[in-house]
Scaffold this active site. Structure first.
Site, PDB file in Angstrom:
ATOM      1  N   ALA A   1       1.890   3.872  -1.713  1.00  0.00           N
ATOM      2  CA  ALA A   1       2.517   4.917  -2.527  1.00  0.00           C
ATOM      3  C   ALA A   1       3.774   5.455  -1.846  1.00  0.00           C
ATOM      4  O   ALA A   1       4.883   5.369  -2.376  1.00  0.00           O
ATOM      5  CB  ALA A   1       1.534   6.049  -2.795  1.00  0.00           C
TER       6      ALA A   1
ATOM      7  N   ASP B   1      -5.893   6.122  -9.690  1.00  0.00           N
ATOM      8  CA  ASP B   1      -6.070   6.268  -8.245  1.00  0.00           C
ATOM      9  C   ASP B   1      -6.643   7.665  -7.966  1.00  0.00           C
ATOM     10  O   ASP B   1      -6.193   8.655  -8.553  1.00  0.00           O
ATOM     11  CB  ASP B   1      -4.687   6.100  -7.589  1.00  0.00           C
ATOM     12  N   HIS B   2      -7.621   7.758  -7.090  1.00  0.00           N
ATOM     13  CA  HIS B   2      -8.218   9.044  -6.707  1.00  0.00           C
ATOM     14  C   HIS B   2      -8.648   9.899  -7.897  1.00  0.00           C
ATOM     15  O   HIS B   2      -8.342  11.097  -7.948  1.00  0.00           O
ATOM     16  CB  HIS B   2      -7.278   9.846  -5.797  1.00  0.00           C
TER      17      HIS B   2
ATOM     18  N   ASN C   1      -3.371  -0.285  -0.994  1.00  0.00           N
ATOM     19  CA  ASN C   1      -2.604   0.713  -1.736  1.00  0.00           C
ATOM     20  C   ASN C   1      -1.303   1.098  -1.029  1.00  0.00           C
ATOM     21  O   ASN C   1      -1.318   1.365   0.175  1.00  0.00           O
ATOM     22  CB  ASN C   1      -3.420   2.001  -1.880  1.00  0.00           C
TER      23      ASN C   1
ATOM     24  N   HIS D   1      -3.143   9.020   4.389  1.00  0.00           N
ATOM     25  CA  HIS D   1      -2.126   9.122   3.335  1.00  0.00           C
ATOM     26  C   HIS D   1      -0.870   9.801   3.884  1.00  0.00           C
ATOM     27  O   HIS D   1      -0.942  10.545   4.845  1.00  0.00           O
ATOM     28  CB  HIS D   1      -2.668   9.928   2.155  1.00  0.00           C
ATOM     29  N   GLY D   2       0.231   9.535   3.227  1.00  0.00           N
ATOM     30  CA  GLY D   2       1.470  10.223   3.587  1.00  0.00           C
ATOM     31  C   GLY D   2       2.244   9.491   4.666  1.00  0.00           C
ATOM     32  O   GLY D   2       2.171   8.271   4.782  1.00  0.00           O
TER      33      GLY D   2
ATOM     34  N   HIS E   1      -6.683   2.310   1.780  1.00  0.00           N
ATOM     35  CA  HIS E   1      -5.772   3.369   1.315  1.00  0.00           C
ATOM     36  C   HIS E   1      -4.836   3.772   2.453  1.00  0.00           C
ATOM     37  O   HIS E   1      -5.099   3.481   3.612  1.00  0.00           O
ATOM     38  CB  HIS E   1      -6.571   4.603   0.886  1.00  0.00           C
TER      39      HIS E   1
HETATM   40 ZN   LIG Z   1      -5.636   6.872  -1.414  1.00  0.00          ZN
END
Ligand SMILES: [Zn+2]
Length: 283
Positions: free
Chosen positions: A231, A81-82, A229, A179-180, A207
């Site tokens: 996370a 990823d990334h 995605n 993200h986050g 994402h």
């Molecule tokens: Zn990402």
């Protein structure tokens, strides 16, 4: 079995569902994500960011995910990823990763194309699919720079040129996610997504999906997203289960016990996403 993301994502595209890509941080994440995939009979992508790779090494994650994949008939892919450069992507492929992302979204359009193409060529020769990113996903991925207030959206016409020139096999798009942890309710720009889909034929990737309401993700899949995605939600789930156990059993010094609770929480989150993504019973 360990497979690449190529057919996995093309099957998802044909079947109008998405495959979940779950960031794994340690052995417990790998076991919990596999348990969910088996429970739901769903294809699954396990992925690691460069930050996670720096924590333990590509070889450790390859070893763990390969062991997981060999225990099951469910298709399991291991994705970088990334990917933060040509070298990291090549190292991942040589270690045994079956899919990589090269993230050139932090450099200007032309440089992003050059970087992406430089990875796609050798990867194609080795049969490894490459995800690229055009436009910006907000927030801060891993230890990368914060996307801040730059226009985050992918330009559909640039996407056409980008995919043709680079030969990438899937594309992460900027459509309003970050993200986050979100401060307000996130909003996916479905119209932009539809326009990209109408012009670009390869699978599209979402994402920054942790915290995005399921109905928005569901609509995004109808509009062409094939890989989603997650996370942050897994990190939160593991920590929640682990800490709840330790709060109740402060004298415990066997990490297997709180880890079991953390894994159970991850499995719940992952299974529920597989249902919403439509990948359950697709393995
Ligand atoms: Zn990402």
């Amino acid at each position: 079995m360990l497979v690449t993301t190529k057919d996995m994502l093309l099957d998802a595209q044909k079947g109008h569902y998405a495959v979940g890509a779950f960031n794994v941080e340690n052995l417990e994440f790998v076991m919990a994500v596999l348990a969910a995939a088996e429970e739901r009979h769903s294809p699954v992508i396990m992925q690691t960011t460069p930050g996670t790779v720096k924590y333990a090494g590509l070889d450790y994650f390859y070893g763990m995910v390969k062991a997981a994949a060999e225990r099951t008939d469910i298709p399991v892919a291991l994705h970088l990823d990334h990917g933060d450069g040509f070298d990291r992507c090549m190292q991942a492929i040589h270690t045994g990763y079956t899919s990589v992302m090269i993230d050139g979204s932090h450099v200007p359009f032309e440089q992003n194309m050059e970087l992406t193409e430089s990875v796609c060529k050798p990867a194609a020769a080795m049969g490894i699919p490459v995800e690229a990113e055009l436009g910006k996903v907000g927030g801060k991925e891993d230890d990368g720079p914060d996307a801040g207030k730059e226009n985050p959206f992918t330009d559909p016409d640039e996407a056409v040129e980008f995919v043709e020139r680079t030969g990438c096999t899937s594309l992460a798009v900027g459509v309003g996610t970050a993200h986050g942890v979100y401060k307000g309710t996130p909003h996916i720009e479905q119209e932009i997504l539809k326009e990209i889909r109408s012009k670009v034929s390869i699978p599209l990737v979402l994402h920054g999906t942790s915290g995005v309401p399921d109905d928005q993700v569901f609509t995004a899949i109808e509009n062409g997203i094939c890989k989603v995605n997650y996370a942050t939600e897994l990190r939160q789930a593991f920590t929640k289960g682990y800490m709840a156990y330790m709060a109740e059993n402060p004298d415990c010094f066997d990490p297997k016990k709180p880890s079991k609770e953390g894994m159970a929480e991850i499995q719940k989150v992952v299974s529920s996403h597989m249902d919403n993504l439509g990948s359950s019973h697709k393995a």
